[in-house]
Design a protein around this motif. Structure first.
Motif, PDB file in Angstrom:
ATOM      1  N   LEU A  16       0.850  -1.189   0.000  1.00  0.00           N
ATOM      2  CA  LEU A  16       0.000   0.000   0.000  1.00  0.00           C
ATOM      3  C   LEU A  16       0.884   1.236   0.000  1.00  0.00           C
ATOM      4  O   LEU A  16       1.753   1.371   0.862  1.00  0.00           O
ATOM      5  CB  LEU A  16      -0.886   0.035   1.249  1.00  0.00           C
ATOM      6  N   PRO A  17       0.695   2.170  -0.942  1.00  0.00           N
ATOM      7  CA  PRO A  17       1.453   3.423  -0.880  1.00  0.00           C
ATOM      8  C   PRO A  17       0.824   4.358   0.157  1.00  0.00           C
ATOM      9  O   PRO A  17      -0.397   4.532   0.196  1.00  0.00           O
ATOM     10  CB  PRO A  17       1.333   3.993  -2.291  1.00  0.00           C
ATOM     11  N   VAL A  18       1.654   4.948   0.996  1.00  0.00           N
ATOM     12  CA  VAL A  18       1.172   5.838   2.055  1.00  0.00           C
ATOM     13  C   VAL A  18       1.906   7.167   1.949  1.00  0.00           C
ATOM     14  O   VAL A  18       3.133   7.200   1.885  1.00  0.00           O
ATOM     15  CB  VAL A  18       1.398   5.211   3.449  1.00  0.00           C
ATOM     16  N   ASN A  19       1.149   8.266   1.922  1.00  0.00           N
ATOM     17  CA  ASN A  19       1.722   9.606   1.844  1.00  0.00           C
ATOM     18  C   ASN A  19       1.993  10.160   3.227  1.00  0.00           C
ATOM     19  O   ASN A  19       1.304   9.839   4.191  1.00  0.00           O
ATOM     20  CB  ASN A  19       0.776  10.568   1.124  1.00  0.00           C
ATOM     21  N   CYS A  20       2.978  11.048   3.317  1.00  0.00           N
ATOM     22  CA  CYS A  20       3.289  11.742   4.566  1.00  0.00           C
ATOM     23  C   CYS A  20       2.106  12.647   4.922  1.00  0.00           C
ATOM     24  O   CYS A  20       1.640  13.428   4.091  1.00  0.00           O
ATOM     25  CB  CYS A  20       4.551  12.571   4.395  1.00  0.00           C
ATOM     26  N   PRO A  21       1.593  12.582   6.153  1.00  0.00           N
ATOM     27  CA  PRO A  21       0.445  13.412   6.506  1.00  0.00           C
ATOM     28  C   PRO A  21       0.787  14.897   6.647  1.00  0.00           C
ATOM     29  O   PRO A  21      -0.090  15.745   6.529  1.00  0.00           O
ATOM     30  CB  PRO A  21      -0.028  12.837   7.837  1.00  0.00           C
ATOM     31  N   ALA A  22       2.051  15.221   6.861  1.00  0.00           N
ATOM     32  CA  ALA A  22       2.425  16.630   7.042  1.00  0.00           C
ATOM     33  C   ALA A  22       2.537  17.371   5.716  1.00  0.00           C
ATOM     34  O   ALA A  22       2.048  18.489   5.578  1.00  0.00           O
ATOM     35  CB  ALA A  22       3.733  16.723   7.805  1.00  0.00           C
ATOM     36  N   CYS A  23       3.184  16.756   4.718  1.00  0.00           N
ATOM     37  CA  CYS A  23       3.396  17.448   3.435  1.00  0.00           C
ATOM     38  C   CYS A  23       2.494  16.911   2.336  1.00  0.00           C
ATOM     39  O   CYS A  23       2.562  17.389   1.203  1.00  0.00           O
ATOM     40  CB  CYS A  23       4.854  17.335   3.017  1.00  0.00           C
ATOM     41  N   HIS A  24       1.673  15.915   2.635  1.00  0.00           N
ATOM     42  CA  HIS A  24       0.718  15.331   1.686  1.00  0.00           C
ATOM     43  C   HIS A  24       1.402  14.763   0.442  1.00  0.00           C
ATOM     44  O   HIS A  24       0.898  14.886  -0.663  1.00  0.00           O
ATOM     45  CB  HIS A  24      -0.353  16.339   1.284  1.00  0.00           C
ATOM     46  N   GLY A  25       2.571  14.167   0.630  1.00  0.00           N
ATOM     47  CA  GLY A  25       3.259  13.509  -0.478  1.00  0.00           C
ATOM     48  C   GLY A  25       4.102  14.408  -1.345  1.00  0.00           C
ATOM     49  O   GLY A  25       4.591  13.988  -2.374  1.00  0.00           O
TER      50      GLY A  25
END
Length: 59
Positions: free
Chosen positions: A36-45
């Motif tokens: 599963l690809p997961v984005n950083c919650p702070a910078c939104h990927g």
């Protein structure tokens, strides 16, 4: 000749690696792992953070 352009600010939460792949533990029919690809919650990927814009309040 190098240009004097400022480098973008790297996100302090992900250190510039905004998307990671997490395995779920199951396997696909061909033997590969399901990820599963997961984005950083702070910078939104994005990998960089924008500085907060100053807003003028009052008069």
């Amino acid at each position: 000749m190098p240009r004097n352009t400022p480098s973008p600010r790297v996100c302090s939460d992900c250190d510039g690696f905004p998307v990671v792949a997490i395995t779920t533990g199951t396997r696909n029919p061909d033997g590969t792992r399901t990820t599963l690809p997961v984005n950083c919650p702070a910078c939104h990927g994005a990998g960089t953070r924008r500085t907060a814009a100053l807003a003028r309040a009052g008069r």
